[in-house]
Every structure is written in C-alpha cells, then in structure tokens.
Design a protein around this motif. Structure first.
Motif, short mmCIF file in Angstrom:
data_model
loop_
_atom_site.label_atom_id
_atom_site.label_comp_id
_atom_site.label_asym_id
_atom_site.label_seq_id
_atom_site.Cartn_x
_atom_site.Cartn_y
_atom_site.Cartn_z
N ILE A 34 0.81 -1.20 0.01
CA ILE A 34 0.05 -0.04 -0.08
C ILE A 34 0.66 1.20 0.15
CG2 ILE A 34 -1.59 1.29 1.48
CD1 ILE A 34 -2.93 -1.34 2.19
N CYS A 35 0.60 2.06 -0.87
CA CYS A 35 1.39 3.30 -1.28
C CYS A 35 0.69 4.71 -0.98
CB CYS A 35 2.14 3.21 -2.43
SG CYS A 35 3.32 4.70 -2.87
N ALA A 48 13.02 21.42 -11.54
CA ALA A 48 13.18 22.35 -12.66
C ALA A 48 12.11 23.41 -12.88
CB ALA A 48 13.68 21.57 -13.80
N THR A 49 10.99 23.01 -12.41
CA THR A 49 9.68 23.97 -12.68
C THR A 49 9.28 24.54 -11.37
OG1 THR A 49 8.20 22.10 -12.52
CG2 THR A 49 8.92 22.80 -14.72
N SER A 50 10.26 24.61 -10.30
CA SER A 50 9.99 25.16 -9.04
C SER A 50 9.03 24.72 -8.11
CB SER A 50 9.66 26.56 -9.22
OG SER A 50 10.70 27.36 -9.77
N ARG A 51 8.72 23.13 -8.49
CA ARG A 51 7.53 22.64 -7.69
C ARG A 51 8.28 21.80 -6.85
NH1 ARG A 51 3.82 19.67 -12.43
NH2 ARG A 51 2.60 21.23 -12.91
N ALA A 52 7.57 21.65 -5.31
CA ALA A 52 8.26 20.91 -4.38
C ALA A 52 8.32 19.48 -4.63
CB ALA A 52 7.44 21.12 -3.12
N PRO A 53 9.56 18.66 -4.10
CA PRO A 53 9.78 17.23 -4.36
C PRO A 53 8.41 16.61 -3.54
CG PRO A 53 11.26 18.03 -2.64
CD PRO A 53 10.70 19.30 -3.31
N LEU A 54 7.97 15.48 -4.25
CA LEU A 54 7.16 14.57 -3.76
C LEU A 54 7.58 13.64 -2.78
CD1 LEU A 54 4.88 14.12 -6.85
CD2 LEU A 54 4.73 15.77 -5.20
N ASN A 55 6.94 13.16 -1.74
CA ASN A 55 7.30 12.16 -0.99
C ASN A 55 6.16 11.37 -0.78
OD1 ASN A 55 9.09 10.70 0.69
ND2 ASN A 55 9.16 12.06 2.42
N TYR A 56 6.67 10.02 -0.35
CA TYR A 56 5.39 8.78 -0.15
C TYR A 56 6.05 7.90 0.83
CZ TYR A 56 9.57 6.26 -2.67
OH TYR A 56 10.68 6.08 -2.88
N GLY A 57 5.00 7.27 1.29
CA GLY A 57 5.16 6.12 2.40
C GLY A 57 4.68 4.82 1.73
N ILE A 58 5.19 3.77 1.92
CA ILE A 58 4.84 2.36 1.34
C ILE A 58 5.16 1.51 2.51
CG2 ILE A 58 5.48 0.42 -0.06
CD1 ILE A 58 6.71 2.35 -1.97
N PRO A 85 -6.79 -9.32 7.61
CA PRO A 85 -6.03 -8.85 8.25
C PRO A 85 -4.78 -8.26 7.72
CG PRO A 85 -7.09 -10.56 9.27
CD PRO A 85 -7.41 -10.53 7.93
N ALA A 86 -4.31 -9.14 6.98
CA ALA A 86 -3.00 -8.89 6.01
C ALA A 86 -3.06 -7.48 5.40
CB ALA A 86 -2.58 -9.92 5.11
N VAL A 87 -4.06 -7.20 4.74
CA VAL A 87 -4.30 -5.92 4.13
C VAL A 87 -4.23 -4.73 5.08
CG1 VAL A 87 -5.83 -4.33 2.60
CG2 VAL A 87 -5.66 -6.95 2.29
N ASN A 88 -5.00 -4.91 6.31
CA ASN A 88 -5.11 -4.04 7.27
C ASN A 88 -3.67 -3.71 7.84
OD1 ASN A 88 -7.82 -4.03 7.00
ND2 ASN A 88 -8.07 -5.50 8.69
N MET A 89 -2.86 -4.66 7.93
CA MET A 89 -1.49 -4.68 8.33
C MET A 89 -0.69 -3.65 7.50
SD MET A 89 0.95 -5.21 10.44
CE MET A 89 0.61 -6.52 11.75
N ALA A 90 -0.79 -3.89 6.09
CA ALA A 90 0.02 -3.15 5.42
C ALA A 90 -0.31 -1.69 5.17
CB ALA A 90 -0.32 -3.99 3.92
N SER A 91 -1.69 -1.52 5.54
CA SER A 91 -2.08 -0.09 5.68
C SER A 91 -1.61 0.52 6.88
CB SER A 91 -3.66 -0.04 5.79
OG SER A 91 -4.20 1.29 5.81
N ARG A 92 -1.55 -0.05 7.92
CA ARG A 92 -1.09 0.35 9.31
C ARG A 92 0.47 0.80 9.03
NH1 ARG A 92 -5.58 0.19 9.46
NH2 ARG A 92 -7.30 -0.40 11.05
N LEU A 93 1.30 -0.01 8.24
CA LEU A 93 2.53 -0.28 8.40
C LEU A 93 3.02 1.25 7.25
CD1 LEU A 93 4.07 -3.57 7.72
CD2 LEU A 93 3.82 -2.17 9.91
N GLU A 94 2.08 1.37 6.24
CA GLU A 94 2.09 2.82 5.39
C GLU A 94 2.04 3.88 6.12
OE1 GLU A 94 1.08 5.95 3.75
OE2 GLU A 94 -0.67 4.63 4.35
N ALA A 95 1.10 3.72 7.15
CA ALA A 95 0.67 5.06 8.03
C ALA A 95 1.85 5.12 9.17
CB ALA A 95 -0.59 4.75 8.92
N LEU A 96 2.67 4.26 9.41
CA LEU A 96 3.86 4.43 10.43
C LEU A 96 5.05 5.04 9.73
CD1 LEU A 96 3.77 1.18 12.69
CD2 LEU A 96 3.58 3.48 13.42
N THR A 97 5.01 4.84 8.30
CA THR A 97 6.33 5.44 7.73
C THR A 97 6.52 6.97 7.99
OG1 THR A 97 5.07 5.90 5.58
CG2 THR A 97 6.01 3.77 5.85
N LYS A 98 5.52 7.62 7.96
CA LYS A 98 5.45 8.97 8.31
C LYS A 98 6.32 9.30 9.84
CE LYS A 98 3.39 13.65 7.87
NZ LYS A 98 1.84 14.08 7.27
#
Length: 397
Positions: free
Chosen positions: A222-223, A305-315, A340-353
């Motif tokens: 999950i990203c 190059a177009t003065s846009r801020a860099p994008l960040n992500y969590g997986i 539950p396995a999908v829920n776990m991936a979602s929770r880990l994505e939230a923890l990346t921040k």
C-alpha cells in the motif's frame, strides 16, 4: 447499422460474405479475420493488393488501432494510434480524415496525373508501390459509431465496377463481424484499465456474484503520497491531476513490470498485490519498489526544474492470506482484497511518516527476502488494531 441485403445481385464477394457470416464464429481476433478475408477476396477474383481497417477504441492512451494487410501476408500488422494523430500531417487531409468527418466514400485513381488528384503523402506512397486505385468507406457500427476500411489494387485500370460492387456488398457484414470482436476487446480493455488484468479475466469468466471470492496468499503493498491535502488545496486543479498521473506512472509501471497487480487507486494512494503463486513474488515486489524510487527521483528532478516541491511517499508491505473477490452493494461491486493482512500493510504505511522511513516491511515479509536484500531493522512498534507489537524493517532500495 446497415443490414445485409439478401436480395442484392450476386457478386464475386458472395462466398467471402458467407464465410464472414458463418465461418468466423470461433475466431476471437478481428485482425486475423481481416487478413483471411483479404486472402479470400483475392481467391474470389477481386484484385486486392493492400487493405486497412481503422478502429476507434476506448483506451486511456490510444485513440485507435490500424490493421494493415498487403499481398503475401498471412497476418495483418497492427499499429496503435495515439490521440495526437489528429494534429499531424499523416492524418490531416487523409482518407481517414475525410471519412471520419462524414464522407461516404473516398476514391482515388492513382494512375491519373498526381496534380489532378488529392494531395497527401499516402497517395504518393501508394503510387510508388505500383498501386493504381484506392477506395475508402466508413464502417458503421451501432449507435453512430463510425470506423474505416480501405482497399487498394495494382490492377491496370484499377478496380472495375464488379469489384467495387463486391466490396460494397461486403461492408455491412464486415461491420457486424468487426463490432462483435471490437466490443469483446473493449470489454477486456475497460476491465484491465479499471480493475487490472487478472481481476478482469476472472470477471469475464463469470466471477460476478456478490460475496464470491477465493483466499489468496500474497505480498501486499500500500502506497500513499505525502502532503497531498496541502498540494491539492494550493495547486491549480490541472496541475494536481498532472502530478497524480506522473506519480502513479512512477509507482505503477514497475509494479506491472514485475508481475504485481494494482487493484485500486484510492485518492493519492494505491493497493497492489503480488500473489505468491508467482515465483519470487516478494523479491519482485521489492524490485518494483526500488525501480519506483528511481522513477520518483527522476520525477522530482523534473519538478524541481519547474519550481515544484519534491514529492514524498510512504509504502507499507506485508504478506499473508487475503480474501480476493466481489464486495459491495446489490448493484455496485468492487473486486478487491480484504483481510487482516491488508489492514497490516495499511497500518505500516501510516507508520512510515512517524518513523521517517519511506518503506516499512513486516517481519513476516522481511523473512522471505532478507537473504537477497539489505534491510534495516527498525524495532518493535505498536500497530493500531493489532494486540502485539510488530517487528519492522526498512528498505532503502
């Protein structure tokens, strides 16, 4: 759509028409039917040397497809045509341009003085190939859908009246036969576009009943894009859409390349699975993540190059059993994965921040790939919805 006229005079094409009507039921692809049709026309005495079939399609990237057959070919060549073609010289002033703008026929006698005929590179090309006559007609599908078929010959003097009569008589049947195949292909394209290739195949095979599904063991990814709310509140709408498309391209193409399947886009996030029935599924997931990281770096350089801020992500990545199937209301279903396995991936994505890591892996997943990839042990953390702390690893790519 014009129905075949059973009382029309006999023509050289009648045997081909009968074959189109009764002999193509088991052929799935229109390009194969088109090539065989041209060969049969030759055998019936209609001197077709070159033919094309142009079909408009509903695809996110392509306007249409062009099938081209030439004398001696057993199969037609297929070329996809992008949306920008209408702005290019290859289309402007062409027979396709005229037909799709409403012309009932385009006929060009290629033996005549070129200065007296239509001006387009295609006609010069056909003269150079020794072709003497060219005709294009609209191919009418239901509900006003208009496509195009063309025929050319190298016969001295071009097609005669009998040849043209046979080809004209063929058109309504070719329209019927092609529409069936095009709509079958369209159904597949739309399902592949909106639910993914594997889910699309299951749906076409009849997996449409609510609540049906199967338990699948898979690696789940999950990203989510960071600070998207701030971006969407402050950027122009079109810029936000472009940004999301670029971001999803960077993430999605490596996933597809390594055998993963994106089940859905959720706002600025995505859910993908790599079924363990595929060899090296977990390793392939991390290879996709590594390539996506590189693609995001390239995208951020371009944005800078177009003065846009860099994008960040969590997986967030986990592995386990998921229920894969139809969920929803009586009239609107979603083909997805839950458990539950999908829920776990979602929770880990939230923890990346919170933990300052772009990619977090559960121990269950890490154990499958730790011999092949360098992983950073992060520690044990409480995960919302799960009673025991989860041991986490980070992946730098």
């Amino acid at each position: 759509m014009n129905a075949p006229d059973n009382h029309a005079p006999a023509t050289q094409a009648d045997g081909v028409i009968d074959w189109l009507t009764n002999g193509t039921r088991d052929e799935r692809f229109i390009d194969n039917i088109f090539a065989q049709m041209c060969i049969r026309l030759q055998q019936a005495g209609i001197p077709v040397k070159r033919a094309t079939l142009h079909i408009l399609i509903n695809h996110p990237q392509w306007l249409g497809a062009r099938m081209r057959w030439s004398d001696g070919m057993r199969e037609a060549e297929i070329a996809l045509v992008d949306y920008d073609v209408r702005e290019r010289s290859e289309y402007i002033g062409s027979a396709a341009n005229e037909i799709l703008d409403g012309a009932a026929e385009v006929r060009e006698q290629l033996e005549q003085d070129p200065s007296l005929g239509r001006k387009h590179a295609l006609y010069d090309e056909m003269r150079a190939q020794g072709l003497t006559d060219y005709v294009a007609w609209p191919l009418h599908h239901t509900l006003g859908k208009r496509h195009l078929v063309t025929f050319a010959t190298d016969r001295p003097g071009g097609f005669d009246d009998a040849h043209i009569a046979g080809l004209r008589k063929l058109l309504p049947v070719l329209a019927l036969v092609s529409e069936i195949r095009v709509k079958n292909r369209l159904a597949r394209t739309l399902l592949e576009t909106y639910v993914g290739s594997h889910a699309g195949e299951l749906i076409l095979a009849g997996a449409t009943r609510r609540g049906t599904g199967a338990t699948v063991r898979a690696a789940i990814m999950i990203c989510d894009l960071r600070d998207f709310t701030k971006i969407s509140d402050n950027w122009p709408r079109d810029d936000v859409i472009d940004l999301l498309n670029d971001y999803f391209d960077a993430m999605s193409e490596p996933i597809a390349r390594h055998g993963g399947e994106i089940l859905k886009f959720i706002g600025d996030g995505l859910l993908a699975i790599f079924p363990l029935s595929q060899p090296n599924a977990c390793a392939n997931l991390l290879r996709a993540v590594a390539e996506a990281r590189q693609a995001m770096a390239v995208l951020n350089d371009r944005n800078n190059a177009t003065s846009r801020a860099p994008l960040n992500y969590g997986i967030g990545v986990h592995v386990g059993d998921v229920m894969y199937g139809n969920i929803g209301s009586t009239s609107r279903l979603d083909f997805t994965v839950i458990g539950p396995a999908v829920n776990m991936a979602s929770r880990l994505e939230a923890l990346t921040k919170q933990l300052g890591r772009n990619v977090l892996l559960s121990r269950a997943f890490a154990e499958t790939v730790e011999r092949e990839f360098a992983l950073e042990h992060v520690g044990k953390y409480e995960v919302r919805g799960f009673s025991d702390p989860i041991e986490l690893f980070a992946f730098q790519g």
